[in-house]
Write a protein that holds these residues in place. Structure first.
Motif, PDB file in Angstrom:
ATOM      1  N   SER A  23       0.818  -1.205   0.000  1.00 51.85           N
ATOM      2  CA  SER A  23       0.000   0.000   0.000  1.00 51.85           C
ATOM      3  C   SER A  23       0.856   1.262   0.000  1.00 51.85           C
ATOM      4  O   SER A  23       0.449   2.301   0.454  1.00 51.85           O
ATOM      5  CB  SER A  23      -0.907   0.000   1.236  1.00 51.85           C
ATOM      6  OG  SER A  23      -0.143  -0.069   2.409  1.00 51.85           O
ATOM      7  N   PHE A  58     -10.418   0.359   0.349  1.00 52.26           N
ATOM      8  CA  PHE A  58     -10.563   1.178   1.556  1.00 52.26           C
ATOM      9  C   PHE A  58     -10.732   0.330   2.811  1.00 52.26           C
ATOM     10  O   PHE A  58     -11.448  -0.675   2.812  1.00 52.26           O
ATOM     11  CB  PHE A  58     -11.773   2.102   1.417  1.00 52.26           C
ATOM     12  CG  PHE A  58     -11.752   2.912   0.155  1.00 52.26           C
ATOM     13  CD1 PHE A  58     -10.796   3.899  -0.043  1.00 52.26           C
ATOM     14  CD2 PHE A  58     -12.678   2.666  -0.851  1.00 52.26           C
ATOM     15  CE1 PHE A  58     -10.770   4.631  -1.221  1.00 52.26           C
ATOM     16  CE2 PHE A  58     -12.668   3.398  -2.016  1.00 52.26           C
ATOM     17  CZ  PHE A  58     -11.712   4.383  -2.212  1.00 52.26           C
ATOM     18  N   CYS A  59     -10.079   0.743   3.882  1.00 50.71           N
ATOM     19  CA  CYS A  59     -10.236   0.130   5.202  1.00 50.71           C
ATOM     20  C   CYS A  59     -10.288   1.235   6.255  1.00 50.71           C
ATOM     21  O   CYS A  59      -9.642   2.288   6.104  1.00 50.71           O
ATOM     22  CB  CYS A  59      -9.077  -0.819   5.525  1.00 50.71           C
ATOM     23  SG  CYS A  59      -9.182  -2.424   4.706  1.00 50.71           S
ATOM     24  N   ALA A  60     -11.045   1.001   7.330  1.00 46.70           N
ATOM     25  CA  ALA A  60     -11.098   1.973   8.420  1.00 46.70           C
ATOM     26  C   ALA A  60      -9.775   1.988   9.176  1.00 46.70           C
ATOM     27  O   ALA A  60      -9.276   3.053   9.569  1.00 46.70           O
ATOM     28  CB  ALA A  60     -12.251   1.633   9.358  1.00 46.70           C
ATOM     29  N   THR A  61      -9.199   0.804   9.400  1.00 48.78           N
ATOM     30  CA  THR A  61      -7.897   0.662  10.042  1.00 48.78           C
ATOM     31  C   THR A  61      -7.149  -0.448   9.327  1.00 48.78           C
ATOM     32  O   THR A  61      -7.746  -1.241   8.591  1.00 48.78           O
ATOM     33  CB  THR A  61      -8.015   0.315  11.537  1.00 48.78           C
ATOM     34  OG1 THR A  61      -8.720  -0.937  11.665  1.00 48.78           O
ATOM     35  CG2 THR A  61      -8.756   1.391  12.302  1.00 48.78           C
ATOM     36  N   ARG A  62      -5.851  -0.530   9.560  1.00 48.18           N
ATOM     37  CA  ARG A  62      -5.050  -1.572   8.921  1.00 48.18           C
ATOM     38  C   ARG A  62      -4.809  -2.714   9.902  1.00 48.18           C
ATOM     39  O   ARG A  62      -4.260  -2.514  10.975  1.00 48.18           O
ATOM     40  CB  ARG A  62      -3.712  -1.012   8.454  1.00 48.18           C
ATOM     41  CG  ARG A  62      -2.866  -2.039   7.695  1.00 48.18           C
ATOM     42  CD  ARG A  62      -1.622  -1.398   7.127  1.00 48.18           C
ATOM     43  NE  ARG A  62      -1.962  -0.267   6.259  1.00 48.18           N
ATOM     44  CZ  ARG A  62      -2.464  -0.410   5.031  1.00 48.18           C
ATOM     45  NH1 ARG A  62      -2.698  -1.613   4.549  1.00 48.18           N
ATOM     46  NH2 ARG A  62      -2.743   0.640   4.312  1.00 48.18           N
ATOM     47  N   THR A  70      -4.534  -2.061   0.330  1.00 46.83           N
ATOM     48  CA  THR A  70      -5.584  -1.315   1.015  1.00 46.83           C
ATOM     49  C   THR A  70      -5.033  -0.025   1.601  1.00 46.83           C
ATOM     50  O   THR A  70      -3.827   0.113   1.839  1.00 46.83           O
ATOM     51  CB  THR A  70      -6.204  -2.159   2.148  1.00 46.83           C
ATOM     52  OG1 THR A  70      -5.190  -2.474   3.111  1.00 46.83           O
ATOM     53  CG2 THR A  70      -6.792  -3.454   1.601  1.00 46.83           C
ATOM     54  N   TYR A  71      -5.951   0.912   1.876  1.00 50.38           N
ATOM     55  CA  TYR A  71      -5.575   2.236   2.346  1.00 50.38           C
ATOM     56  C   TYR A  71      -6.604   2.739   3.356  1.00 50.38           C
ATOM     57  O   TYR A  71      -7.812   2.540   3.176  1.00 50.38           O
ATOM     58  CB  TYR A  71      -5.520   3.234   1.178  1.00 50.38           C
ATOM     59  CG  TYR A  71      -4.630   2.804   0.049  1.00 50.38           C
ATOM     60  CD1 TYR A  71      -3.326   3.268  -0.052  1.00 50.38           C
ATOM     61  CD2 TYR A  71      -5.090   1.913  -0.902  1.00 50.38           C
ATOM     62  CE1 TYR A  71      -2.494   2.856  -1.082  1.00 50.38           C
ATOM     63  CE2 TYR A  71      -4.279   1.488  -1.942  1.00 50.38           C
ATOM     64  CZ  TYR A  71      -2.975   1.959  -2.026  1.00 50.38           C
ATOM     65  OH  TYR A  71      -2.154   1.531  -3.042  1.00 50.38           O
ATOM     66  N   THR A  72      -6.127   3.403   4.381  1.00 50.32           N
ATOM     67  CA  THR A  72      -7.024   4.089   5.299  1.00 50.32           C
ATOM     68  C   THR A  72      -7.223   5.519   4.798  1.00 50.32           C
ATOM     69  O   THR A  72      -6.478   6.011   3.936  1.00 50.32           O
ATOM     70  CB  THR A  72      -6.439   4.127   6.717  1.00 50.32           C
ATOM     71  OG1 THR A  72      -5.223   4.912   6.700  1.00 50.32           O
ATOM     72  CG2 THR A  72      -6.129   2.722   7.215  1.00 50.32           C
ATOM     73  N   GLU A  75      -4.150   7.648   5.077  1.00 51.83           N
ATOM     74  CA  GLU A  75      -3.105   7.400   4.087  1.00 51.83           C
ATOM     75  C   GLU A  75      -3.432   8.039   2.743  1.00 51.83           C
ATOM     76  O   GLU A  75      -2.543   8.510   2.030  1.00 51.83           O
ATOM     77  CB  GLU A  75      -2.912   5.894   3.909  1.00 51.83           C
ATOM     78  CG  GLU A  75      -2.279   5.226   5.108  1.00 51.83           C
ATOM     79  CD  GLU A  75      -2.316   3.705   5.010  1.00 51.83           C
ATOM     80  OE1 GLU A  75      -1.417   3.059   5.558  1.00 51.83           O
ATOM     81  OE2 GLU A  75      -3.268   3.171   4.402  1.00 51.83           O
ATOM     82  N   THR A 114     -12.326  -3.339   2.615  1.00 52.38           N
ATOM     83  CA  THR A 114     -13.578  -3.525   3.347  1.00 52.38           C
ATOM     84  C   THR A 114     -14.738  -2.977   2.528  1.00 52.38           C
ATOM     85  O   THR A 114     -15.139  -1.820   2.684  1.00 52.38           O
ATOM     86  CB  THR A 114     -13.506  -2.804   4.711  1.00 52.38           C
ATOM     87  OG1 THR A 114     -12.302  -3.165   5.385  1.00 52.38           O
ATOM     88  CG2 THR A 114     -14.698  -3.187   5.582  1.00 52.38           C
ATOM     89  N   THR A 185     -10.948  -4.971  14.633  1.00 52.77           N
ATOM     90  CA  THR A 185     -11.684  -4.009  15.442  1.00 52.77           C
ATOM     91  C   THR A 185     -13.046  -4.518  15.893  1.00 52.77           C
ATOM     92  O   THR A 185     -13.666  -3.915  16.762  1.00 52.77           O
ATOM     93  CB  THR A 185     -11.885  -2.702  14.659  1.00 52.77           C
ATOM     94  OG1 THR A 185     -12.567  -2.989  13.426  1.00 52.77           O
ATOM     95  CG2 THR A 185     -10.540  -2.054  14.336  1.00 52.77           C
TER      96      THR A 185
END
Length: 421
Positions: A23, A58-62, A70-72, A75, A114, A185
């Motif tokens: 990422s 897209f992700c809320a957290t890694r 994936t990226y928050t 980022e 996600t 999470t």
């Protein structure tokens, strides 16, 4: 996430067909050499089922163990957004249909990342774009991955109304301390509740993902996870050995000695326990890391990967394969969108598979299936190796197919190496 990771222990290979790992942020740029799918590959379109993979980056957290593309939000900053991603994905679908002639799609898999972060309406729009550009074959399988924490009864109802037929939920474990090590999470009970909500919304096919062998996981923790899975009433389970991928937070912790590396013997023992519990409950393996209650419950999209099928991967970092040609998209969402805005496919690189490549991949992937590897696919020297595999009790012959035994599944990579040596 989709059923893409390896199987029990270090002896089972990792096959990532959806989105390439990594990422690292990069500067948006437009390719100087446009990608074209050769006529020889296009001639193969329509000769076998066709799938669409859509990668949501897209992700809320890694999660500490994940090396997918994936990226928050932190980022990405302002360089990309779900809206710009959706517009670019719709453009890629339109170009893909134009290039291939728009064959009816047999399977769709929305993975990530996600996807559930986008919400039901956006995912419905994604499926709507597939329908508008390609169209769905009768009885098409349409799957989305979901994080339990970003789902709800309303979310599942929207997906069902849109035409999704299958839900895959990332549970990983029912033990809170295991989820903490994995940087997950969601709360331990949320995955089971989400599975029940999906069933209540009308989904007949629901998968729960497990990860086993996490540092600190006990046998009792695994049993609790299996109890929860079986109590959820799902018809499909995927179980993956924890793999410490280079460049991840988990790898850094292992390297610093903060966590022990997964133990191969423990992983093998965990796998055997999972297989026994699931089989007793009526879920039987059809691929080394996947169990289903019946043939209809099997993930047809992933079977397409394992059977060397055709699919177009949409989204940043997504991989595609048509007619012996494989290509992959640029990773960063901003670069991906810029390429498509410029009227180009967002392809980073490609390769044309040789006959040898195709043969090796057929052996590598098909041997992992319960249906087994056709003996007719083996070359002379490989037949000699197959005799050794049979003598060692790692496989049996069923209907002229080489099928792994229980012990052989633990050593699937070793079997492949022997066959191809």
């Amino acid at each position: 996430m989709p059923d893409r990771r390896g199987g029990p222990g270090a002896n089972v290979g990792d096959w990532d067909t959806g989105a390439v790992s990594g990422s690292a942020l990069s500067t948006p740029a437009v390719a100087s050499t446009p990608f074209e799918l050769p006529d020889s590959a296009l001639a193969e379109v329509g000769t076998r089922p066709f799938g669409i993979y859509v990668h949501v980056p897209f992700c809320a957290t890694r999660c500490g163990y994940c090396d997918f593309n994936t990226y928050t939000a932190g980022e990405l900053g302002t360089s990309a957004s779900p809206q710009s991603w959706l517009e670019a994905a719709e453009r890629e679908l339109a170009r893909a249909a134009e290039i291939t002639g728009g064959p009816l799609v047999d399977t769709v898999f929305v993975g990530g990342g996600t996807p559930s972060l986008l919400g039901g309406d956006v995912l419905a729009s994604v499926l709507g774009a597939v329908k508008a550009t390609f169209g769905l074959a009768h009885g098409a399988e349409v799957t989305t991955e979901s994080n339990p924490e970003s789902t709800s009864p309303e979310f599942f109802a929207a997906l069902r109304e849109a035409g999704f037929t299958r839900i895959s939920l990332g549970m990983q474990s029912a033990a809170e301390h295991v989820l903490k090590v994995l940087d997950r999470t969601h709360t331990p009970g949320r995955a089971v509740a989400a599975a029940r909500e999906a069933r209540a919304a009308g989904f007949d096919h629901v998968n729960l993902d497990l990860i086993y062998g996490t540092p600190g996981e006990t046998e009792a923790d695994l049993d609790a996870s299996l109890d929860a899975v079986l109590g959820a009433g799902v018809d499909h389970v995927s179980a993956y050995a924890l793999i410490v991928e280079d460049g991840t937070a988990l790898a850094r912790k292992v390297r610093r000695g903060e966590l022990p590396a997964p133990d191969d013997d423990v992983l093998a023992s965990r796998y055997e326990r999972i297989d026994a519990r699931l089989a007793d409950a009526g879920l039987h393996w059809y691929e080394v890391s996947n169990w289903a209650s019946n043939d209809d419950a099997r993930c047809r999209h992933n079977l397409g990967y394992w059977d060397g099928g055709h699919w177009w991967g949409v989204g940043p970092g997504a991989h595609s394969h048509v007619g012996g040609v494989r290509w992959w998209n640029v990773k960063h969402p901003a670069r991906y969108a810029d390429r498509l805005s410029a009227g180009q496919l967002p392809v980073e690189g490609s390769e044309t598979l040789t006959e040898e490549d195709i043969h090796v991949e057929r052996v590598l992937l098909t041997v992992r299936l319960r249906s087994g590897l056709p003996l007719s696919a083996l070359r002379d020297g490989e037949r000699v190796a197959a005799e050794r595999v049979l003598d060692d009790g790692l496989a049996v012959v069923e209907s002229d197919h080489l099928v792994l035994t229980d012990r052989g599944r633990l050593l699937a990579d070793a079997v492949v190496r022997d066959l191809l040596a």
